[in-house]
Write a protein that holds these residues in place. Structure first.
Motif, PDB file in Angstrom:
ATOM      1  N   HIS A   1      28.572  39.484  31.421  1.00 30.04           N
ATOM      2  CA  HIS A   1      30.032  39.554  32.161  1.00 30.04           C
ATOM      3  C   HIS A   1      30.396  40.868  32.439  1.00 30.04           C
ATOM      4  O   HIS A   1      30.831  41.246  33.327  1.00 30.04           O
ATOM      5  CB  HIS A   1      30.963  38.889  31.466  1.00 30.04           C
ATOM      6  N   MET A   2      29.736  41.828  32.043  1.00 25.79           N
ATOM      7  CA  MET A   2      30.084  43.440  32.159  1.00 25.79           C
ATOM      8  C   MET A   2      28.927  43.679  33.693  1.00 25.79           C
ATOM      9  O   MET A   2      29.986  44.611  34.291  1.00 25.79           O
ATOM     10  CB  MET A   2      29.566  44.377  30.809  1.00 25.79           C
ATOM     11  N   VAL A   3      28.049  43.305  33.732  1.00 23.34           N
ATOM     12  CA  VAL A   3      27.408  43.586  34.944  1.00 23.34           C
ATOM     13  C   VAL A   3      28.003  43.120  35.894  1.00 23.34           C
ATOM     14  O   VAL A   3      28.279  43.699  37.195  1.00 23.34           O
ATOM     15  CB  VAL A   3      26.145  42.977  34.930  1.00 23.34           C
ATOM     16  N   GLN A   4      28.683  41.475  35.934  1.00 23.06           N
ATOM     17  CA  GLN A   4      29.381  41.063  36.729  1.00 23.06           C
ATOM     18  C   GLN A   4      30.753  41.927  37.205  1.00 23.06           C
ATOM     19  O   GLN A   4      30.852  41.992  38.555  1.00 23.06           O
ATOM     20  CB  GLN A   4      29.808  39.575  36.483  1.00 23.06           C
ATOM     21  N   GLN A   5      31.369  42.384  36.439  1.00 24.52           N
ATOM     22  CA  GLN A   5      32.544  43.078  36.343  1.00 24.52           C
ATOM     23  C   GLN A   5      32.205  44.434  37.376  1.00 24.52           C
ATOM     24  O   GLN A   5      32.970  44.948  38.088  1.00 24.52           O
ATOM     25  CB  GLN A   5      33.148  43.547  35.059  1.00 24.52           C
ATOM     26  N   LYS A   6      31.166  44.895  37.048  1.00 24.26           N
ATOM     27  CA  LYS A   6      30.733  46.220  37.626  1.00 24.26           C
ATOM     28  C   LYS A   6      30.525  46.018  39.077  1.00 24.26           C
ATOM     29  O   LYS A   6      30.866  46.598  39.910  1.00 24.26           O
ATOM     30  CB  LYS A   6      29.588  46.639  36.861  1.00 24.26           C
ATOM     31  N   LEU A   7      29.706  44.789  39.317  1.00 29.41           N
ATOM     32  CA  LEU A   7      29.614  44.357  40.583  1.00 29.41           C
ATOM     33  C   LEU A   7      30.793  44.127  41.448  1.00 29.41           C
ATOM     34  O   LEU A   7      31.040  44.655  42.607  1.00 29.41           O
ATOM     35  CB  LEU A   7      28.638  43.083  40.920  1.00 29.41           C
ATOM     36  N   MET A   8      31.664  43.520  40.803  1.00 29.02           N
ATOM     37  CA  MET A   8      33.209  43.346  41.533  1.00 29.02           C
ATOM     38  C   MET A   8      33.861  44.381  41.701  1.00 29.02           C
ATOM     39  O   MET A   8      34.630  44.733  42.813  1.00 29.02           O
ATOM     40  CB  MET A   8      33.863  42.174  40.652  1.00 29.02           C
ATOM     41  N   ALA A   9      33.640  45.592  40.805  1.00 26.98           N
ATOM     42  CA  ALA A   9      34.581  46.756  41.061  1.00 26.98           C
ATOM     43  C   ALA A   9      33.886  47.435  42.111  1.00 26.98           C
ATOM     44  O   ALA A   9      34.414  48.352  42.898  1.00 26.98           O
ATOM     45  CB  ALA A   9      34.270  47.582  39.686  1.00 26.98           C
ATOM     46  N   ASN A  10      32.530  47.278  42.549  1.00 30.12           N
ATOM     47  CA  ASN A  10      32.076  47.937  43.771  1.00 30.12           C
ATOM     48  C   ASN A  10      32.074  47.084  45.131  1.00 30.12           C
ATOM     49  O   ASN A  10      31.434  47.296  45.877  1.00 30.12           O
ATOM     50  CB  ASN A  10      30.260  48.091  43.313  1.00 30.12           C
ATOM     51  N   GLY A  11      32.882  46.088  44.928  1.00 30.66           N
ATOM     52  CA  GLY A  11      33.155  45.292  46.204  1.00 30.66           C
ATOM     53  C   GLY A  11      32.523  43.890  46.521  1.00 30.66           C
ATOM     54  O   GLY A  11      32.732  43.214  47.417  1.00 30.66           O
ATOM     55  N   THR A  12      31.755  43.585  45.343  1.00 35.55           N
ATOM     56  CA  THR A  12      31.117  42.070  45.437  1.00 35.55           C
ATOM     57  C   THR A  12      32.102  41.239  44.860  1.00 35.55           C
ATOM     58  O   THR A  12      32.745  41.178  44.024  1.00 35.55           O
ATOM     59  CB  THR A  12      29.888  42.101  44.556  1.00 35.55           C
ATOM     60  N   ASP A  13      32.183  39.967  45.640  1.00 40.41           N
ATOM     61  CA  ASP A  13      33.035  38.916  45.349  1.00 40.41           C
ATOM     62  C   ASP A  13      32.555  38.148  43.911  1.00 40.41           C
ATOM     63  O   ASP A  13      31.326  38.155  43.865  1.00 40.41           O
ATOM     64  CB  ASP A  13      33.481  37.944  46.320  1.00 40.41           C
ATOM     65  N   GLN A  14      33.396  37.435  43.330  1.00 37.38           N
ATOM     66  CA  GLN A  14      33.011  36.945  42.043  1.00 37.38           C
ATOM     67  C   GLN A  14      31.903  35.844  42.066  1.00 37.38           C
ATOM     68  O   GLN A  14      30.998  36.132  41.269  1.00 37.38           O
ATOM     69  CB  GLN A  14      34.243  36.239  41.183  1.00 37.38           C
ATOM     70  N   GLU A  15      32.005  35.009  43.069  1.00 37.73           N
ATOM     71  CA  GLU A  15      30.819  34.046  43.260  1.00 37.73           C
ATOM     72  C   GLU A  15      29.530  34.606  43.455  1.00 37.73           C
ATOM     73  O   GLU A  15      28.524  34.414  42.665  1.00 37.73           O
ATOM     74  CB  GLU A  15      31.315  33.271  44.448  1.00 37.73           C
ATOM     75  N   THR A  16      29.722  35.605  44.140  1.00 38.44           N
ATOM     76  CA  THR A  16      28.221  36.233  44.572  1.00 38.44           C
ATOM     77  C   THR A  16      27.766  36.961  43.087  1.00 38.44           C
ATOM     78  O   THR A  16      26.606  37.394  42.957  1.00 38.44           O
ATOM     79  CB  THR A  16      28.367  37.404  45.693  1.00 38.44           C
ATOM     80  N   ALA A  17      28.762  37.882  42.706  1.00 35.18           N
ATOM     81  CA  ALA A  17      28.273  38.463  41.248  1.00 35.18           C
ATOM     82  C   ALA A  17      27.756  37.663  40.363  1.00 35.18           C
ATOM     83  O   ALA A  17      26.589  37.896  39.848  1.00 35.18           O
ATOM     84  CB  ALA A  17      29.275  39.221  40.762  1.00 35.18           C
ATOM     85  N   GLU A  18      28.388  36.493  40.077  1.00 34.37           N
ATOM     86  CA  GLU A  18      27.852  35.375  39.167  1.00 34.37           C
ATOM     87  C   GLU A  18      26.221  34.991  39.415  1.00 34.37           C
ATOM     88  O   GLU A  18      25.563  34.686  38.755  1.00 34.37           O
ATOM     89  CB  GLU A  18      28.888  34.100  39.203  1.00 34.37           C
TER      90      GLU A  18
END
Length: 71
Positions: free
Chosen positions: A16-33
């Protein structure tokens, strides 16, 4: 980018922390997951104590220190 996600998961960072980092850099939640699922290769382990989820090769929870060796 997928290789970078895999490397971060291999260091023991919870998924979940890697996903949060991706989203903080502009990736949408679905793509991060999807990216973390692909990078983990479908092999994940959940901490029995705190519930954080990790790459299946990680043996100890970075959050609470519990063993992730559920075998």
């Amino acid at each position: 980018m997928l290789l970078a996600v895999r490397k971060e998961l291999e260091t023991g960072t919870p998924i979940h922390m890697v996903q949060q980092k991706l989203m903080a850099n502009g990736t949408d939640q679905e793509t991060a997951e999807k990216m973390t699922d692909m990078a983990a290769g479908g092999v994940q382990v959940k901490c029995p104590k705190c519930g954080f989820t990790y790459l299946g090769t990680i043996r100890f929870c970075a959050n609470c220190g519990s063993s992730l060796d559920l075998s």
